[in-house]
Design a protein around this motif. Structure first.
Motif: not given
Length: 126
Positions: A40-44, A48-51, A54-57, A62-68
């Motif tokens: 929750g809240g990660v997509l929102e 905001e910004t690409l940076a 990428l920090l959240y990713a 693993g794969e969830l971070g790579e997919a984001l």
């Protein structure tokens, strides 16, 4: 001074408008391609910004971070491409408008003198 101010104002408006268009495309693209199982809240926050995305990713496993990260970079690249296309169309339209408005104006004409004004020659005192 007035020309410089007009240039600065035009640049600021152009940057703000095209930046808003780019952000709108990015947010829409990321919402469409981001993994569905993000916390929750990660997509929102990622929208905001690409940076930020990428920090959240980097923090996601693993794969969830790579997919984001992949979704965010793809969304940004698509948004940048679409915004560049819009800017090119605007530039083309301005060029056509300038060509139409300047039709018949000679590049050799001295625009500082008009036909209504007599030539001013220096007068000498008697």
């Amino acid at each position: 001074m007035a020309v410089e101010s007009a240039d600065e104002l035009g640049i600021a408006f152009g940057t703000a408008i095209l930046g808003s268009v780019l952000l709108g495309f990015y947010r829409t693209g990321l919402a469409d391609t981001a993994p569905a199982d993000l916390p929750g809240g990660v997509l929102e926050a990622a929208q905001e910004t690409l940076a930020g995305a990428l920090l959240y990713a980097r923090e996601l496993p693993g794969e969830l971070g790579e997919a984001l990260a992949t979704a965010a970079t793809d969304a940004f690249t698509s948004a940048l491409s679409a915004t560049g296309g819009i800017a090119a169309l605007i530039l083309l339209a301005v060029g056509i408008f300038a060509g139409i408005m300047l039709r018949g104006v000679s590049s050799q004409a001295d625009l500082t003198e008009t036909e209504d004004e007599p030539d001013h020659e220096p007068t000498t005192a008697p």
